[in-house]
Design a protein around this motif. Structure first.
Motif, PDB file in Angstrom:
ATOM      1  N   ASN A   4       0.373  -1.457   0.094  1.00 56.85           N
ATOM      2  CA  ASN A   4       0.364   0.456   0.039  1.00 56.85           C
ATOM      3  C   ASN A   4       1.201   1.127  -0.086  1.00 56.85           C
ATOM      4  OD1 ASN A   4      -1.857  -1.187  -0.159  1.00 56.85           O
ATOM      5  ND2 ASN A   4      -2.212  -1.554   2.309  1.00 56.85           N
ATOM      6  N   ARG A   5       1.952   1.175   0.503  1.00 50.32           N
ATOM      7  CA  ARG A   5       3.660   2.272   0.045  1.00 50.32           C
ATOM      8  C   ARG A   5       3.564   2.888  -1.160  1.00 50.32           C
ATOM      9  NH1 ARG A   5       7.491   1.486   2.425  1.00 50.32           N
ATOM     10  NH2 ARG A   5       6.983  -0.366   2.438  1.00 50.32           N
ATOM     11  N   ILE A   6       2.819   1.963  -1.920  1.00 48.58           N
ATOM     12  CA  ILE A   6       3.489   1.710  -3.307  1.00 48.58           C
ATOM     13  C   ILE A   6       3.486   2.491  -4.394  1.00 48.58           C
ATOM     14  CG2 ILE A   6       4.963   0.605  -5.298  1.00 48.58           C
ATOM     15  CD1 ILE A   6       6.338  -0.681  -3.432  1.00 48.58           C
ATOM     16  N   GLU A   7       3.035   3.427  -5.138  1.00 49.10           N
ATOM     17  CA  GLU A   7       1.826   4.059  -5.596  1.00 49.10           C
ATOM     18  C   GLU A   7       2.216   4.040  -6.688  1.00 49.10           C
ATOM     19  OE1 GLU A   7       0.271   7.813  -3.518  1.00 49.10           O
ATOM     20  OE2 GLU A   7      -0.677   6.662  -2.047  1.00 49.10           O
ATOM     21  N   LEU A   8       1.376   4.011  -8.518  1.00 53.56           N
ATOM     22  CA  LEU A   8       1.801   4.563  -9.605  1.00 53.56           C
ATOM     23  C   LEU A   8       1.514   5.810  -9.775  1.00 53.56           C
ATOM     24  CD1 LEU A   8       3.295   2.853 -11.699  1.00 53.56           C
ATOM     25  CD2 LEU A   8       0.032   2.739 -12.557  1.00 53.56           C
ATOM     26  N   VAL A   9       2.388   6.246 -10.330  1.00 52.26           N
ATOM     27  CA  VAL A   9       2.950   7.593 -10.625  1.00 52.26           C
ATOM     28  C   VAL A   9       2.489   8.506 -12.102  1.00 52.26           C
ATOM     29  CG1 VAL A   9       3.570   9.884  -9.896  1.00 52.26           C
ATOM     30  CG2 VAL A   9       3.945   7.929  -8.784  1.00 52.26           C
ATOM     31  N   ARG A  10       2.811   7.475 -12.905  1.00 53.96           N
ATOM     32  CA  ARG A  10       2.539   7.334 -14.534  1.00 53.96           C
ATOM     33  C   ARG A  10       2.659   5.717 -15.281  1.00 53.96           C
ATOM     34  NH1 ARG A  10       6.061  12.513 -16.569  1.00 53.96           N
ATOM     35  NH2 ARG A  10       4.708  13.678 -14.983  1.00 53.96           N
ATOM     36  N   ALA A  11       1.915   6.340 -16.373  1.00 62.30           N
ATOM     37  CA  ALA A  11       2.184   5.096 -16.888  1.00 62.30           C
ATOM     38  C   ALA A  11       1.958   5.386 -18.701  1.00 62.30           C
ATOM     39  CB  ALA A  11       0.765   4.138 -16.561  1.00 62.30           C
ATOM     40  N   SER A  12       2.996   5.218 -19.520  1.00 63.96           N
ATOM     41  CA  SER A  12       2.537   5.470 -20.829  1.00 63.96           C
ATOM     42  C   SER A  12       3.544   4.487 -21.485  1.00 63.96           C
ATOM     43  CB  SER A  12       2.626   6.887 -21.074  1.00 63.96           C
ATOM     44  OG  SER A  12       4.502   6.712 -21.198  1.00 63.96           O
ATOM     45  N   TRP A  13       3.072   4.779 -22.591  1.00 59.74           N
ATOM     46  CA  TRP A  13       4.432   3.317 -23.889  1.00 59.74           C
ATOM     47  C   TRP A  13       5.887   4.086 -23.438  1.00 59.74           C
ATOM     48  CZ3 TRP A  13       1.932  -0.341 -24.984  1.00 59.74           C
ATOM     49  CH2 TRP A  13       0.738  -0.603 -25.612  1.00 59.74           C
TER      50      TRP A  13
END
Length: 364
Positions: A4-13
């Protein structure tokens, strides 16, 4: 990653970013990013987590500390990764002679470091501020500091200050007893030559101050000031010497005297002659200038002796000359040029020995 402490900030190709909150030492390790293409592409990164040192603590201090006692103060901090650095300061001046110890913690990741300061307590350390400073790269140039103020107890230090460096008869003098100690010394005790002050009317004690008025020779002696506190006692002495009143003597002028002795003796050399002998003794006008007191009598006596010896010598010389005078006959054969023979010339001569005039001669 399932945390839960790890979050996805940005995702793209083109980019994939995550953030980790409340980082702990367990988060340290290698992270891999994979792009599922044909073929699969991956990238790796290693995360290093720094262990922030805890606030340092100073142990081993007791208050108060007696002068001369040995003190061992230890400063300790835990949880640093890598090991933190500890330095000691006394009144902002670094102390170099310390003992440094580094130990690995049970988690085998962080360290506990300690530093021990060992010294003898001195009165000059009373009120000094000891500080233990912890430096570490995780503190962003803001070190952690623990401080301790020293309290040293010591026996009094005593000193006497005089108001008059050259006391004379009739003057006054003030003796001040300065005492410094911790705890603060009790009122001081004044004594003279090992006993009480002999003249309380002229010798007045007011706290730490001793005042003596109308000084005289009986006040000469050794004055002692004693101070004490619960730690101990100490004393110091002052030797008082009362001097005579200083008088300024004006310079005097001495007029030189002139002494003359004259002796006259009459002697005759063929004819009556008179000879005078004079002896003069003149004192140097500068010989007595600026001298007073018994020097005048001494110089006058010397001059008198010299004059007396000179007179006696002249008198003895005159008597000696008088005793050695003589009588001689001189014959002059005036008018005997025409005498027929020598006998007639002698008889008819004007200066015959029978009627010859006596002439005296003196040899000097």
């Amino acid at each position: 990653l399932r945390d839960n402490r790890i979050e996805l900030v940005r995702a793209s190709w083109h980019e994939l970013s995550i953030s980790v909150s409340d980082v702990s030492l367990s988060d340290e390790g290698q992270y891999t990013c994979s792009l599922f293409t044909m073929p699969v592409k991956t990238s790796k990164a290693f995360l290093t987590v720094l262990g922030v040192p805890e606030k340092p603590q100073i142990t081993g201090f007791t208050s108060p500390v007696m002068e001369g006692e040995r003190m061992q103060l230890t400063c300790k901090t835990s949880g640093s990764k890598p090991a933190a650095d500890i330095r000691w300061f006394k009144n902002d001046k670094e102390v170099k002679d310390v003992k440094y110890i580094k130990e690995e913690d049970a988690n085998r990741k962080t360290f506990t470091v300690s530093s021990t300061l060992d010294f003898l307590a001195d009165r000059s350390d009373d009120g000094a501020v000891l500080s233990c400073r912890v430096d570490h790269e995780s503190l962003n140039s803001t070190p952690q500091i623990a401080m301790q103020v020293l309290e040293i107890h010591y026996t009094p230090l005593v000193k006497i200050i005089s108001s008059n460096s050259w006391p004379e008869e009739g003057q006054s003098i003030i003796l001040t007893c300065e005492s410094k100690g911790k705890p603060v010394p009790e009122p001081v005790l004044w004594t003279k030559d090992g006993g009480e002050l002999p003249d309380p009317e002229r010798m007045v004690v007011n706290g730490r101050v001793l005042s003596i008025s109308f000084l005289n020779k009986t006040d000469n002696g050794t004055y002692r000031c004693e101070a004490k506190n619960p730690i101990g006692r100490n004393s110091t002495e002052y030797v008082l010497i009362v001097h005579d009143v200083f008088n300024i003597l004006l310079p005097t002028t001495v007029i030189p005297s002139l002494t003359t002795a004259t002796v006259t003796t009459n002697v005759a050399l063929t004819a009556s002659t008179t000879t005078s002998a004079a002896a003069t003794s003149i004192r140097d006008p500068n010989a007595l200038a600026g001298q007073t007191g018994p020097d005048h009598a001494l110089i006058g006596g010397i001059v008198a002796v010299v004059v007396f010896v000179t007179l006696c010598s002249i008198i003895l010389l005159g008597r000696y000359l008088a005793r050695h005078k003589g009588t001689y006959l001189t014959n002059e054969a005036k008018g005997a040029e025409d005498a027929p023979d020598a006998d007639t010339a002698i008889i008819n001569a004007e200066g015959s020995q029978v009627n010859a005039e006596e002439k005296k001669e003196y040899f000097i």
